[in-house]
Design a protein around this motif. Sequence first.
Motif, short mmCIF file in Angstrom:
data_model
loop_
_atom_site.label_atom_id
_atom_site.label_comp_id
_atom_site.label_asym_id
_atom_site.label_seq_id
_atom_site.Cartn_x
_atom_site.Cartn_y
_atom_site.Cartn_z
N PRO A 33 -18.97 27.58 18.75
CA PRO A 33 -18.29 26.42 18.17
C PRO A 33 -17.16 25.94 19.07
CG PRO A 33 -17.58 28.44 17.09
CD PRO A 33 -18.71 28.83 18.00
N ALA A 34 -16.96 24.62 19.09
CA ALA A 34 -15.93 24.05 19.96
C ALA A 34 -14.53 24.20 19.36
CB ALA A 34 -16.22 22.57 20.21
N ASN A 35 -14.45 24.24 18.04
CA ASN A 35 -13.16 24.32 17.36
C ASN A 35 -13.08 25.66 16.64
OD1 ASN A 35 -10.90 24.10 15.74
ND2 ASN A 35 -11.65 22.36 14.56
N THR A 36 -12.25 26.56 17.13
CA THR A 36 -12.17 27.89 16.53
C THR A 36 -10.86 28.17 15.81
OG1 THR A 36 -11.35 28.81 18.63
CG2 THR A 36 -13.73 28.86 18.27
N THR A 37 -9.90 27.22 15.90
CA THR A 37 -8.58 27.51 15.32
C THR A 37 -8.01 26.36 14.48
OG1 THR A 37 -7.45 26.71 17.32
CG2 THR A 37 -7.98 29.06 17.21
N LYS A 38 -8.43 25.14 14.70
CA LYS A 38 -7.81 23.99 14.05
C LYS A 38 -8.43 23.71 12.68
CE LYS A 38 -5.27 23.11 17.70
NZ LYS A 38 -3.79 23.20 17.68
N LYS A 39 -7.69 22.98 11.85
CA LYS A 39 -8.21 22.60 10.53
C LYS A 39 -9.39 21.65 10.70
CE LYS A 39 -4.30 20.72 9.30
NZ LYS A 39 -3.20 19.97 8.61
N VAL A 40 -10.28 21.64 9.72
CA VAL A 40 -11.45 20.76 9.74
C VAL A 40 -11.51 20.01 8.42
CG1 VAL A 40 -12.80 22.13 11.35
CG2 VAL A 40 -12.93 22.63 8.92
N ILE B 43 -18.53 15.78 23.14
CA ILE B 43 -17.43 16.23 23.99
C ILE B 43 -16.14 15.54 23.60
CG2 ILE B 43 -16.49 16.09 26.33
CD1 ILE B 43 -18.35 18.33 26.25
N ALA B 44 -16.18 14.19 23.54
CA ALA B 44 -14.97 13.44 23.17
C ALA B 44 -14.59 13.72 21.72
CB ALA B 44 -15.20 11.95 23.39
N LYS B 45 -15.57 13.85 20.85
CA LYS B 45 -15.31 14.11 19.43
C LYS B 45 -14.53 15.42 19.26
CE LYS B 45 -16.06 14.33 14.87
NZ LYS B 45 -15.38 13.45 13.92
N THR B 46 -14.99 16.47 19.90
CA THR B 46 -14.35 17.77 19.73
C THR B 46 -13.01 17.85 20.46
OG1 THR B 46 -15.64 18.66 21.59
CG2 THR B 46 -16.51 18.99 19.38
N GLU C 135 -7.33 12.91 31.24
CA GLU C 135 -7.63 14.21 31.86
C GLU C 135 -9.06 14.65 31.53
OE1 GLU C 135 -5.77 15.81 34.09
OE2 GLU C 135 -4.53 13.99 33.91
N LEU C 136 -9.51 14.37 30.30
CA LEU C 136 -10.88 14.72 29.94
C LEU C 136 -11.87 13.92 30.78
CD1 LEU C 136 -12.96 16.14 28.11
CD2 LEU C 136 -12.73 14.20 26.52
N LEU D 122 -25.28 20.02 23.26
CA LEU D 122 -24.27 20.13 22.21
C LEU D 122 -24.86 19.65 20.90
CD1 LEU D 122 -22.69 19.51 25.05
CD2 LEU D 122 -20.72 19.37 23.54
N THR D 123 -24.52 20.33 19.82
CA THR D 123 -25.04 19.95 18.51
C THR D 123 -24.22 20.66 17.43
OG1 THR D 123 -27.07 19.69 17.22
CG2 THR D 123 -26.79 21.79 18.36
#
Length: 527
Positions: free
Chosen positions: A343-350, A236-239, A279-280, A317-318
């Motif tokens: 997926p938790a990240n659908t728009t940002k660079k990886v 959660i915190a990672k994403t 906030e998280l 989560l995995t």
Amino acid sequence: MKKIPFVLVLSLLVAILGACSGNSGNNGGGKGSERQPSNTDGAPISPRASGEEGGAADTSEEVKLKMVLIGDGAPDAEEVYDELNNRLKKDINAVVEVQFLSWADWFQKYQLLFSTGDDFDLIITATWAQFADNARKGAFYEITPEMMQKYAPKTNSETSPEVLEAGKVEGKQYALPMNYHEITINGYVVRGDLMDKYGIPSIDSIDDFEKYLDAVARNEQGLVPWEGTNYDNWIIAKTQLEELREQYQPGNLGLRVDLNNAANTIINDIANPDQEAIELYKKMADWNKKGYISKNALVNKVTSKDSFLSGKSAAFLTNLLEANATYQTVKANHPEWDVRFYPANTTKKVVANSFMANAMAINAKSKNPERALMLLDLLRNDEWYNQTTTFGIKGKHWDASADGKLALLPASQGFPPDAACPWGWRNEKFYLSPSDGLSNYDEVLSSYRERAINTKLNNFAPDLEKTKSEQAALKDVENQYELPLRLGFVKGDVESSYQTMLDKKKAAGQDKLIEDIQRQLNTFMGK
């Protein structure tokens, strides 16, 4: 556990770690090899064949090797390695015993193996397992060019210099990195039948995930929405605080930099409290209060994945690879659950992973380093050894489809793909993509490939000796103060608990750690 970054290009494949563990934790997909190894047909390789270059290797005496891996293994791991040992005796006159370090306390046990002088020969290592620091302390056996030629000829001739270079510290080879281009795709695993039942069309954000957990908490008595154990609560915190803000942890020390800041300045949350983190954590406290998170999350030894598979919880989560394996396992037993991955990240660079995201090293005190290296050569470069340790026994746990993809058989739940920690010798030539997996598997993978970037930060391996006391103190602060915040176990208000954590970090020496790592990072980046 792994804050696992990522590498590459046109052939970028997904893998997982778990993971690791290490947290480790990696997603994978790829094509099978077009070349056949010498013993693919089952005929034994001559025990002396490995020594064609640099003279013959002496395998006249049988030896027993011990290999340390991370994770909770698999129910059929012993059976699989018994099968492997039958062939290994013929090939290099050796057998191997495997010890698994559970995700629950792998890091502490991992370090103790070296400090107590435990008797073992091989061990998984990685950037997330402080590879470079352990190498500098003399934990690993140096693999010289002469050893490579004599005991690992296939690795020596078939591995690119780029891969091998990643396993060096101060010019010396201390590990053999995976021969695999990897990217980690973290996200949510949920039950599609419950989504449909409560009118949740998709999970495109943490807020959508919250709606799902709320529906389960309100309507499904006896079903825990999310276990939230150490296995996956870090995601959660990672994403939310790294991936979706395009931040990255160089050196895997809990210190972050902004990928869009050319200065690579380490973010100091003591000097500048992170309002988004607050906030998280407020959201997590609300989830906890409403019963979305298991009340036993801080002490539960059962992983979130196992709780999900046993029907006791509704989500975990995995990464994409493990989600796909979960889908295939559940499909055989509970197809009505309709397992889905978002997926938790659908728009940002990886960031693409370093080759050292997973690797294998030889214990500096190994009594049989030569035979250990011969085993690694087989695990890395022989199709049978590689696929057996990754997918299990062919014909029982898996088979290959007509188009060369991975087809899991009902018994695969006894040895799910990648479950027994073969990550350190993963090889693109032999890794099979799934034939019958998640419906959005290819779509998700393609999206991440398009957004993947390289960064020199991947190979940053700081010297940690000068700040080891601060690191230990900060690890205690994380366990005592930050972990409860991540799961919403807060006494009083979140802001006060967050400030207490920052005060404890300051007292533990975070400023000194940042100063030292920033200095090394500037030198590494040529500033």
